[in-house]
Design an enzyme around this catalytic site. Structure first.
Site, PDB file in Angstrom:
ATOM      1  N   GLU A 120     -15.173 -40.651  -9.856  1.00 29.63           N
ATOM      2  CA  GLU A 120     -16.614 -40.650  -9.602  1.00 29.63           C
ATOM      3  C   GLU A 120     -17.374 -39.876 -10.678  1.00 29.63           C
ATOM      4  OE1 GLU A 120     -18.419 -42.178  -7.499  1.00 29.63           O
ATOM      5  OE2 GLU A 120     -20.263 -41.032  -7.232  1.00 29.63           O
ATOM      6  N   THR A 131     -29.903 -55.044  -9.507  1.00 28.44           N
ATOM      7  CA  THR A 131     -28.984 -53.902  -9.621  1.00 28.44           C
ATOM      8  C   THR A 131     -27.910 -53.921  -8.541  1.00 28.44           C
ATOM      9  OG1 THR A 131     -28.834 -51.510  -9.972  1.00 28.44           O
ATOM     10  CG2 THR A 131     -30.371 -52.260  -8.280  1.00 28.44           C
TER      11      THR A 131
END
Ligand SMILES: *[C@@H]1O[C@H](CO)[C@@H](O)[C@H](O)[C@H]1NC(C)=O
Ligand SMILES: *[C@@H]1O[C@H](CO)[C@@H](O)[C@H](O)[C@H]1NC(C)=O
Ligand SMILES: *[C@@H]1O[C@H](CO)[C@@H](O)[C@H](O)[C@H]1NC(C)=O
Ligand SMILES: *[C@@H]1O[C@H](CO)[C@@H](O)[C@H](O)[C@H]1NC(C)=O
Ligand SMILES: *[C@@H]1O[C@H](CO)[C@@H](O)[C@H](O)[C@H]1NC(C)=O
Ligand SMILES: *[C@@H]1O[C@H](CO)[C@@H](O)[C@H](O)[C@H]1NC(C)=O
Ligand SMILES: *[C@@H]1O[C@H](CO)[C@@H](O)[C@H](O)[C@H]1NC(C)=O
Ligand SMILES: *[C@@H]1O[C@H](CO)[C@@H](O)[C@H](O)[C@H]1NC(C)=O
Ligand SMILES: *[C@@H]1O[C@H](CO)[C@@H](O)[C@H](O)[C@H]1NC(C)=O
Ligand SMILES: *[C@@H]1O[C@H](CO)[C@@H](O)[C@H](O)[C@H]1NC(C)=O
Ligand SMILES: *[C@@H]1O[C@H](CO)[C@@H](O)[C@H](O)[C@H]1NC(C)=O
Ligand SMILES: CC(=O)N[C@H]1CO[C@H](CO)[C@@H](O)[C@@H]1O
Length: 521
Positions: free
Chosen positions: A379, A510
Site C-alpha cells: 500500500e 477514475t
C-alpha cells in the site's frame, strides 16, 4: 477509484481459516498459460466466481464480506458492487450478470441512503453515476446485443438523472465548490468542513457526460464552475507556495482558497490530475486549459525531485510527495495510476517522451510487486535517494538493498492502479512484457486474496499467505481490478484505449468505467 476507503472488519488469521487457501501450485495450466485469450477467460472465471459469492450472500447490499459470507453497506446501501460490476460484466459479455444488474438498477431509490455515514459525493459519482453512464454507452453502442430492450438504457439514464438531481444540493455553497459529505435526509452539510482536491476535482467528467447525454447543461455547469477554482488556485496564506505545477490539498468551501500547499500524485490529490488530461480526451476542443494545467503538473514533476530514484536501485523512478516545505520520499499504490495517466497523455498529445516517462513509472510500480513474498505490491513505501549515505555501523537491510524501498504499509486492498498502468503501457507499446507482468500480478492476487466466497484485502503482502484477511471486498475490485486484468489480454474486446496515432473513442473514469468521448456520441 483512488483516495481513501474504509477497511472493515476484524483481521481474520489465515492459520485459523479452513479455507482452501494455498500458495500457487508448482506448475499447472494456469501458471504456464501463454495464450492471452485464455488468460482473459481465466480472469473472467475469477470475476464470475466473485460475482456469484456477492450475489449469493450480499446482493443487493453494497459489499460482500467474503470470509464470513456476510455483507456491509459502506456506499449508501444501493448495491455498490452490483452497479460497479456492470461495465466489466458487459466487456466480458457475461450475459447473466449483465441481465441481473440491468434489471436491478431501476429498483434503487436514490432518494434515501441506507447507511448512517454521510453520502460521499465523490464516491457516489465515480461508482454509481459512472457505472450507469458507462452501461448506457456500452449497451447503446458495441454491446447492444446484451440488452433485451431499448427500454433498458432509458431506465438506466433516468436513474442517472434521478441520482444527480438528488445530489445537486451539494453544490449550494457560497463558491459553488461542492461539499463532499452529505446528509441526505436533511439535504444538508457542514460548510466549515473543507473539501479535498481529489474529491472536488473528480466529478467533472461524469457530470459533463450526463449533461451531454440528457441535454441538461446545468449538470456540466455545476462541476465546471467548481473546477475553475482548482484550475486557477488561490491560497489562504499567500506567502506559502505549492510545488510548481501542483496544488495544495484542502479547500475552503466558503472562499475557494486552498488551506495548505502539500501536494502529490497520491491519495487526496490523485484523480484531480488524472481528470485534467481525461477531460481533454473527452473533448480536445473545449478543455485545452485542463490539458495545459496537466502538462505543467507532469513536466514539473518529471523534471524535479518529485521524480526520485532510490539510491540502491537508480533504475527505478517513484513519485515523491511535497509536504509544503520539503520533498518527502514516500509513495503509494494509489499513486501508481500516474504511469498509465502519463502514457495516456503521451498517446493523445503524440509525445513519446511522456510515454517513456510513464513507462518508467509503471515499470517501477511493477517492481514493488516483484519484491514481495506474495508477488503483490504494498500500500505504501519510503526510500532514500542518492543523497543518502549509509552509516558503516548500521545493519544493512537486504530487502531495501535489493528492492530500493522500505514497506511502510504492507496491506493490499485489492487495488487496481498497477494493473491499470500496465494496461496503458501495453496499449502504447504492444510489448508483451506488460501482458506477462499483469498476468503474473493477477495470479498472485488470485492465489493470495481469493478466500471463502470472494476476494479479501490482506494485511501483509510480504508474509506467507498475505498475513491475514480483513474480510472486506471493495466494489472497485469489480469495476477496475478485474477489468484491467482482463482487457490487457483481450485484444478483441470492443472497447480499448486507442493506440498511438488512432483516435480515442473511449475514456475511462477514475473507477474504470469507459465513457464515449464527446464527438462519438
Ligand atoms: C425522489 O425525489 C424526487 C424529488 O422529490 C421525486 O420526484 C421522486 O419521485 C423520488 N423518487 C422516489 C423513487 O421516491
Ligand atoms: C418500452 O416501454 C414502453 C413505454 O413504457 C412500452 O410501451 C414498451 O412496450 C416497452 N418495450 C419493451 C420492448 O419492453
Ligand atoms: C451554463 O454556463 C454557460 C456559460 O457560462 C451559460 O451561458 C449558461 O447559461 C449556463 N447554463 C445553465 C443552465 O446554467
Ligand atoms: C503564512 O505562512 C508563513 C510561512 O509559513 C507563516 O510565517 C505565517 O505565519 C502564515 N500566516 C498565516 C496568517 O497563517
Ligand atoms: C513532450 O513532453 C515532454 C515532457 O513533458 C516535454 O518536455 C516536451 O516538450 C514535449 N514535446 C513536445 C513536442 O511537446
Ligand atoms: C532536490 O534535492 C536536492 C538534494 O536534497 C536539493 O539540493 C535540491 O535543492 C532539490 N531541488 C529542488 C528543486 O527541490
Ligand atoms: C527511463 O528509465 C531509464 C532507466 O533508468 C532511463 O535511462 C531513461 O532515461 C528513463 N526515461 C525517461 C524518459 O526519463
Ligand atoms: C522478481 O524478478 C526476478 C527476476 O526476473 C525473478 O527471478 C523473481 O522470481 C521475481 N520475484 C517475484 C516475487 O516475483
Ligand atoms: C522500514 O519501515 C518500518 C515500518 O514503517 C520501520 O519500522 C523500519 O524502521 C523501517 N526500516 C528502515 C531501515 O528505515
Ligand atoms: C511474454 O510471455 C509470452 C508467453 O510466455 C512469451 O512468448 C513472450 O516472449 C513474453 N514476453 C516477453 C517480453 O518476455
Ligand atoms: C484462481 O484460483 C482458483 C482457485 O484456486 C483456480 O482454480 C484458478 O485457476 C486461478 N486462476 C488464476 C488466473 O490464477
Ligand atoms: C458543449 C460545448 O461546450 N461544446 C462546444 C465545444 O467547442 C466547440 C467548438 O469550439 C463548440 O462549438 C461547442 O459548442
Amino acid at each position: 477509484m483512488r483516495l481513501h476507503d474504509i477497511v472493515i472488519g476484524a483481521l481474520i488469521s489465515c492459520t485459523s481459516s479452513a479455507n482452501s487457501h494455498s500458495l500457487p501450485k508448482a506448475r499447472n495450466d494456469i501458471d504456464t498459460q501463454t495464450v492471452p485469450w485464455k488468460r482473459a477467460q481465466a480472469v473472467k472465471e475469477a470475476f464470475e466466481f466473485a460475482w456469484h459469492g456477492y450475489h449469493t450472500y450480499a446482493f443487493p447490499n453494497d459489499e460482500l464480506l467474503p470470509v464470513t459470507n456476510s455483507f456491509s453497506n459502506t456506499r449508501n446501501g444501493w448495491g455498490a458492487t452490483a452497479v460497479d460490476a456492470l461495465s466489466t460484466a458487459i466487456l466480458m459479455e457475461s450475459q447473466d450478470v449483465v441481465t441481473t444488474i440491468v434489471d436491478y438498477i431501476p429498483t434503487i431509490d436514490f432518494n434515501v441512503s441506507k447507511s448512517n455515514a454521510p453520502v460521499s459525493l465523490f464516491e457516489t459519482t465515480i461508482r454509481y453515476l459512472g457505472g450507469m453512464l458507462s452501461a448506457v454507452d456500452l449497451l447503446d453502442g458495441p454491446y447492444q446485443h446484451l440488452t433485451q430492450s431499448p427500454n433498458d438504457t432509458i431506465a438506466l439514464t433516468q436513474q442517472a438523472v434521478n441520482l444527480a438531481s438528488k445530489l445537486e444540493f451539494a453544490f449550494d455553497t457560497p463558491t459553488g465548490i461542492p461539499s463532499n459529505n452529505l446528509n441526505f435526509g436533511e439535504e444538508s452539510f457542514d460548510l466549515s468542513q473543507s473539501t479535498e482536491l481529489a474529491v472536488a476535482g473528480s466529478l467533472v467528467l461524469e457530470w459533463t457526460h450526463l449533461s451531454d447525454m440528457v441535454h441538461r447543461v446545468a449538470f456540466a455547469n455545476l462541476t465546471q464552475h467548481a473546477e475553475e477554482y482548482l484550475l486557477h488556485p488561490t491560497y489562504q496564506n499567500a506567502t506559502i507556495q505549492p510545488f510548481p505545477g501542483l496544488r495544495g490539498t484542502n479547500i475552503d468551501l466558503r472562499t475557494g482558497n486552498f488551506l495548505d500547499v502539500s501536494g502529490s500524485w497520491g491519495g487526496g490529490d490523485d484523480s484531480f490530475y488524472e481528470y485534467l488530461i481525461k477531460m481533454f480526451v473527452y473533448d480536445p476542443g473545449n478543455f485545452t486549459t485542463y490539458k495545459d494545467e496537466w502538462l505543467e503538473a507532469v513536466q514539473s514533476s518529471a523534471l524535479s525531485n518529485i521524480s526520485s530514484h532510490p539510491y540502491s536501485r537508480p533504475d527505478l523512478t517513484f513519485l515523491a510527495s511535497w509536504n509544503g516545505q520539503d520533498v518527502t520520499l514516500v509513495s503509494s499504490h494509489l499513486a501508481c495510476f500516474a504511469g498509465g495517466n502519463w502514457i495516456l497523455g503521451g498517446l493523445v498529445l503524440g509525445n513519446q517522451t511522456l510515454i517513456d516517462l510513464g513507462q518508467n513509472l509503471t515499470d517501477s510500480c511493477a517492481e514493488t510487486y516483484n519484491a514481495t513474498l506474495t508477488g503483490i505490491g504494498p500500500e505504501a513505501w519510503e526510500w532514500e535517494d542518492k543523497n543518502f549515505f549509509e552509516d558503516d555501523d548500521e545493519e544493512v537491510d537486504m530487502f531495501i538493498e535489493d528492492n530500493g524501498f522500505n514497506i511502510t504499509d504492507a496491506s493490499y486492498n485489492l487495488r487496481p492502479e498497477v494493473l491499470e498502468s500496465l494496461y496503458y503501457a501495453y496499449r502504447a507499446t504492444g510489448d508483451t512484457k506488460y501482458q506477462n507482468l499483469s498476468w503474473k500480478a493477477f495470479r498472485a492476487i488470485n492465489a493470495t486474496c481469493r478466500t471463502g466466497s470472494g476476494f479479501s484485502s490482506v494485511s501483509n503482502v510480504n508474509a506467507p499467505h498475505g498475513g491475514s484477511f480483513s474480510n472486506f471486498q471493495e466494489s472497485y475490485m469489480f469495476a477496475e481490478t478485474f477489468k484491467y486484468a482482463y482487457l490487457i489480454q483481450a485484444e478483441d474486446a470492443k472497447v480499448h484505449v486507442a493506440k498511438m496515432g488512432e483516435e480515442q473513442i473511449w475514456v475511462f473514469n477514475t473507477e474504470g468505467h469507459p465513457f464515449k468521448v464527446r464527438d462519438q456520441q
